[in-house]
Design an enzyme around this catalytic site. Sequence first.
Site, PDB file in Angstrom:
ATOM      1  N   CYS A 150       0.817  -1.220   0.000  1.00  0.00           N
ATOM      2  CA  CYS A 150       0.000   0.000   0.000  1.00  0.00           C
ATOM      3  C   CYS A 150       0.848   1.267   0.000  1.00  0.00           C
ATOM      4  O   CYS A 150       0.640   2.176  -0.820  1.00  0.00           O
ATOM      5  CB  CYS A 150      -0.968  -0.010   1.172  1.00  0.00           C
ATOM      6  SG  CYS A 150      -0.229   0.175   2.814  1.00  0.00           S
ATOM      7  N   HIS A 168      -2.616   1.544   6.773  1.00  0.00           N
ATOM      8  CA  HIS A 168      -2.982   1.384   5.361  1.00  0.00           C
ATOM      9  C   HIS A 168      -3.157   2.761   4.745  1.00  0.00           C
ATOM     10  O   HIS A 168      -3.620   3.696   5.405  1.00  0.00           O
ATOM     11  CB  HIS A 168      -4.270   0.578   5.208  1.00  0.00           C
ATOM     12  CG  HIS A 168      -4.574   0.217   3.775  1.00  0.00           C
ATOM     13  ND1 HIS A 168      -3.904  -0.787   3.104  1.00  0.00           N
ATOM     14  CD2 HIS A 168      -5.452   0.745   2.882  1.00  0.00           C
ATOM     15  CE1 HIS A 168      -4.372  -0.873   1.860  1.00  0.00           C
ATOM     16  NE2 HIS A 168      -5.304   0.049   1.694  1.00  0.00           N
ATOM     17  N   HIS A 213      -5.709   1.918  -4.544  1.00  0.00           N
ATOM     18  CA  HIS A 213      -4.788   1.406  -3.526  1.00  0.00           C
ATOM     19  C   HIS A 213      -4.393  -0.031  -3.833  1.00  0.00           C
ATOM     20  O   HIS A 213      -5.019  -0.709  -4.664  1.00  0.00           O
ATOM     21  CB  HIS A 213      -5.416   1.499  -2.133  1.00  0.00           C
ATOM     22  CG  HIS A 213      -6.592   0.579  -1.917  1.00  0.00           C
ATOM     23  ND1 HIS A 213      -6.751  -0.186  -0.780  1.00  0.00           N
ATOM     24  CD2 HIS A 213      -7.676   0.298  -2.698  1.00  0.00           C
ATOM     25  CE1 HIS A 213      -7.870  -0.881  -0.860  1.00  0.00           C
ATOM     26  NE2 HIS A 213      -8.452  -0.597  -2.004  1.00  0.00           N
TER      27      HIS A 213
END
Length: 347
Positions: free
Chosen positions: A263, A311, A323
Amino acid sequence: MVSHRPTVRRGPGRPGRGTGISAAAAAAAAVLVPAVTAEAAPRDEPRTVKARVDRLHEQAERAAERYNAAKEREEGLEERIDELQDEAARGQERLNRLREGLGPVATAQYRSGGIDPAVGLVLSSEPGEYLDRAATLERVAGRRAAELREAVAAQREVRQKRAEATTTLDRLDETRAQLAAHRRAVQSRLAAARRLLDRLDPAERARLGLGPGDGRAPLPDRYQEGLRTAPASGRAAAAVAAAQRAVGLPYVWGASGPSSFDCSGLMVWSYRQAGVALPRTSQGQLNAGRRIPLEEARPGDLVLYRGDASHVAMYVGGGQVVHAPRPGAAVRYDPVDMMPVTGVTRV
């Protein structure tokens, strides 16, 4: 000119360091990799399996971000060691030149009955015993005093650089122990998640959203409305374009492009295409720019999730982000509110 830079080995096999990992580091490593006990019993319902898999993926992502942080520290320490070794080598060469200039002084003093301790200081290969007696420099008169003081300063600097390099090498050993621990934590959780997934047939995995998916589905119509909201800057627009080119490429923990990403690695790579350097971890990216409210987000802004910012995604407009979601999935678009938002950063 012959370099006097010492050769220093950087692995756990450096002489005199045993395994290269301290007992404290080993204990920390044990704490960082607790046993994974999230196995599902054969009677577990698919949704129970999904909850456990999601939890394992979340734990793996947190461990991966800790790995990324340790990797960033390792690279910084390696760079600093190189700098210190180069500085020590240059200082040694300078000291050698100064010693050569002081050689005639020592010869003249020897012929007249002995060598001044201050001269012996800079001509000695083991100067430590002399450094605490720098006051003897006051006994040197005339034009040689300045040269001798310069040589003493150069000698002290070389010793300090080598001592700092040794300390930095110790820190590098500890960081590498942490890297190994974080790697084991990621791998153990991903292996546990894979064992759980293997208990579901492909149709069940797809129904629960646990299939790989190609991530190439176009954005919904509402994204087109979001295109009317311009990116915050030209570099943000370039980063959005880069992130969109990555859609469909696989998630791989620790990867930062160009063919796979985790990520935070996707954010690093996308902004690098725009000429902007971001921190390697999602936690670092949270503070990489100006914090703004979610309702003011514009394409290119970074959206951080979970209470620990473990994240990160990039806002692309229309209530959507792009993402790298999790292992086994590809870079894709998802709603901005897919999980609790911790903060939004404008780079």
